[in-house]
Design an enzyme around this catalytic site. Structure first.
Site, short mmCIF file in Angstrom:
data_model
loop_
_atom_site.label_atom_id
_atom_site.label_comp_id
_atom_site.label_asym_id
_atom_site.label_seq_id
_atom_site.Cartn_x
_atom_site.Cartn_y
_atom_site.Cartn_z
N THR A 246 0.84 -1.21 0.00
CA THR A 246 0.00 0.00 0.00
C THR A 246 0.87 1.25 0.00
OG1 THR A 246 -0.11 0.05 2.43
CG2 THR A 246 -1.86 -1.13 1.27
N ASN B 221 1.07 4.72 1.65
CA ASN B 221 0.59 5.43 2.85
C ASN B 221 0.54 6.92 2.51
OD1 ASN B 221 0.14 6.48 5.39
ND2 ASN B 221 1.49 5.01 6.41
N GLU C 190 -4.40 4.48 3.45
CA GLU C 190 -3.50 3.59 2.72
C GLU C 190 -4.23 3.03 1.51
OE1 GLU C 190 -0.65 1.24 5.46
OE2 GLU C 190 -2.55 1.36 6.54
#
Length: 309
Positions: free
Chosen positions: A207, A209, A257
């Site tokens: 992911t 962030n 995220e």
């Protein structure tokens, strides 16, 4: 669109025109009706159309609460949407204590008559001057006969007023599709990709962030189907989580995220734009990594379905 920033006691340029008044957070369908009315009036009178707006929000300056005011649209996006609609000029007046203390007549004299206004357009609930004492019903009196005005009636959708407050409530409830219908586009935020704990990559769902670059209204905690726009102009389908990651942390700050589908590149330091398309599920804690991975796999399938990919 020409953009002019003013701080009281600076005055606008004197040029005959039509002026639309409002704060316009979100530039939603109600706001767009005000702006379109001003554009049509400008065409009728053969005059340029100006928006006169304010920054920051009056509550941020005058409010007694320490809570940060959150916005649907930052100023640059607000102005971009106005330009797309066909507005010729925008005055952005810095909202200060000194500005807030102007009487209704002083506001009209200093910012409307001085700007060469020939016609004013605003919503039915627009107010001006100290304590908001000036109303659309008093504008004729304060105009000194220098301009006429149009009051735009309340705009409704599903028998309820279209308003920034309503959109904030929808976002707080995770109802991003309903919010988009009132905004005329998906709700969006921008932010910079920062380093996280890399836990997503470790479990097979890397992911980005994202640290929002502005005091946006953040939608309800949970998992969403989103579109992610990269700096280079590419757009990818994604699933995005807003939450505190309860599987790994008992408490924690809210994070944003996003996992881009069909993508595996380094995004650190890039500015991304997220468009919120659909709410998928609530955030919740899982009893282990494997159950979390199984749920994320289902989320990915559902996000792809909702995004038609």
């Amino acid at each position: 669109m020409e953009i002019i920033h003013l701080t009281y006691p600076e005055k606008p340029v004197a040029e005959s025109g039509v002026i639309a008044l409002g704060f316009f957070d979100g530039v939603h369908l109600g706001h767009q009706h005000v702006l379109q009315t001003a554009i049509e009036k400008g065409e009728e009178l053969n005059l340029p159309v100006t928006v006169m707006t304010f920054d920051p929000h009056p509550k941020q300056v005058l409010g007694k609460s320490d809570d940060q005011i959150r916005y649907i649209t930052p100023l640059d996006r607000k102005l971009e949407k106005m330009a797309d609609l066909g507005i010729d000029r925008a005055y952005v007046i810095e909202f200060t204590i000194a500005f807030s203390e102007l009487s209704p007549q002083e506001f009209v004299d200093t910012y409307l008559i001085a700007a060469g206004a020939k016609h004013i357009v605003a919503g039915f609930d627009y107010s001006y001057g100290r304590f908001g004492a000036g109303k659309m019903a008093t504008l004729d009196f304060h105009s000194r006969g220098q301009f006429t005005h149009t009051t735009v009636a309340e705009q409704q959708a599903d028998d309820e007023k279209v308003s920034s407050t309503r959109i904030r409530k929808l976002l707080a409830a995770g109802e991003v599709e309903a919010a988009a219908s009132l905004l005329g586009e998906p709700y969006q935020i921008k932010g910079t990709v920062i380093h996280g704990d890399a836990r997503g990559r470790q479990i097979g769902f890397p992911t980005a962030n994202i640290r929002p670059e502005f005091a946006y209204v953040i939608p309800k905690l949970g998992v969403y189907a989103t579109h992610v726009h990269l700096e280079d102009g590419r757009t990818f389908p994604a699933m995005t989580n807003i939450g505190r990651r309860p599987t790994f942390y008992e408490t924690g700050e809210v994070s944003v995220e996003t996992h881009l589908l069909q993508f595996d590149e380094d995004l650190y330091g890039q500015e991304l734009k997220l468009e919120w398309i659909a709410y998928l599920r609530d955030e919740r804690a899982f009893d282990g990594i494997e159950s979390l991975k199984a749920q994320l796999a289902q989320d990915k399938i559902e996000a792809a379905r909702r995004l038609n990919v």
